[in-house]
Scaffold this active site. Sequence first.
Site, PDB file in Angstrom:
ATOM      1  N   HIS A 130       1.996 -11.452   1.376  1.00 28.58           N
ATOM      2  CA  HIS A 130       1.118 -10.326   1.704  1.00 28.58           C
ATOM      3  C   HIS A 130       1.949  -9.081   2.017  1.00 28.58           C
ATOM      4  CE1 HIS A 130      -2.545  -8.472   3.506  1.00 28.58           C
ATOM      5  NE2 HIS A 130      -1.647  -7.875   4.280  1.00 28.58           N
ATOM      6  N   GLU A 131       2.954  -9.236   2.870  1.00 27.41           N
ATOM      7  CA  GLU A 131       3.789  -8.096   3.255  1.00 27.41           C
ATOM      8  C   GLU A 131       4.630  -7.608   2.086  1.00 27.41           C
ATOM      9  OE1 GLU A 131       3.541  -6.457   6.021  1.00 27.41           O
ATOM     10  OE2 GLU A 131       2.001  -7.840   6.742  1.00 27.41           O
ATOM     11  N   HIS A 162       2.709  -4.991   0.199  1.00 29.03           N
ATOM     12  CA  HIS A 162       2.835  -3.665   0.818  1.00 29.03           C
ATOM     13  C   HIS A 162       4.207  -3.066   0.506  1.00 29.03           C
ATOM     14  CE1 HIS A 162      -0.903  -4.106   2.900  1.00 29.03           C
ATOM     15  NE2 HIS A 162      -0.480  -5.040   3.734  1.00 29.03           N
TER      16      HIS A 162
END
Length: 462
Positions: free
Chosen positions: A25-26, A29
């Site tokens: 998920h990170e 980003h």
Amino acid sequence: MQNLHDVVVAIVAFIILIGVMVVVHEFGHFAVAKLCGVRVESFSVGFGPRLFGVKYGDTDYKVCLLPLGGYVKMTGETPDQIATTSEEGAVVSPDDPGAFTSHPRWQRMLIGVAGPVANFILAFVLMAVYYALFNEVPLHETSSTTIEWVAADSVAAQAGFKAGDVVESFGGAQHPDWEKVDEQANFNFNQTVPVTVNRDGNTVQLSLALPPDIKGHDFDISDVGIIPQYVRGPIGVYDVPAGTPAAKAGLRGGDSIVAVDGHPFHTVESLLAYMQAGKGTALVLTVLRNGDTLPPMVVNPTRMDSGWKLGFEAVPPPMRDDPLPAGKAIGKAGQFCRDKSLLIVEVLQGLFTRRVAVSQLSGPVGIARMAGQAAGMRGWFPKIGLAAAISLNLGILNLMPFPILDGGLILLLLIESLLRHDISIAVKERIYQAAFVVLVVFFAFIIFNDVTKLPIFTHMKP
């Protein structure tokens, strides 16, 4: 958890599972932030004190002590970074070209949505790899095409099929196995096919009307109400959660259900079909425990989700690998992600309409229990399927329009776009502070709810 081994397995499985989900998920980003020219100060695997790492360019790539996910820190990402000072003591200027807030809102929205999208991609890739390399399907232990049960009011029931019938011919196939029956059915969508069955030594001629082809749905003979017998032996009981009808009747993990109301069922599918026809009527189970037959066990089904159930988890049937071609694997992965995503959205809608209780949700402790159980189960689907489902959950929940979450960031950016000016830093700080308190209280409740579901507590309940 019944012993220390279960606890350790659950904790390790949880750390690995959540760690991978959050890091992916990170990374979403991180990747889009880099593409947009936002300065990323750190990309961390884990939290807490830094153990080791390397600094490359502006970014400190590091591994930290607590292996519970990770994070990405971008310059000017939160309001307090603009209002106060950075770790090095220099003021973070809103005009800093590398700061998150100095970039166009559409770029910031892309960075915000990139995390959930990374989770969606991970879930899709996991399932595509599973279907392409494994695709576990039931191993047919029986050579005969015996019908174990016929669902009430189904197409097959109306055509005259009965439990115990042995299919001798189906369409153009003579003495077929169940795979051949499915093949013939797929060749004859929206047609009526002749079927010959052996019933108690007598030959019976029947006709079965097959449904039309439904795009994206893989036809199975159970779609017309015929439940095949493809395994021998009784239904194995894997786990019986406290408070369920099965638990109240005295069923335990490790038991074997030999018969239901005298019917020798071999699969859960047959039992479920029988219960739906009974509409909650009490069942008499013949149960085998440690080699001994117990006295008849009466259990009252209850309505759960979309049908009548007893609430126990069955031992998975024996499986075999049947890898799919790349195209079909991709299609099945897409179908899995779509179905699970719609289910998650339906649950969220149920929370707001009070059809689903908050107490039914699972938090870290509940996820750890599921991860531990999946790790101990046979086959790859429980492990890969759970990982994909949690990745989808993480992606969808982060898109909810709540401050602190990615969806909240996107919502604030949309509001600023409509207002054509930035919301003041002071207002943003108050919004984030209030949202943080709400999330802490919510997660505290979820964790408390998880803990009270543990066996050590549920055994204390009447």
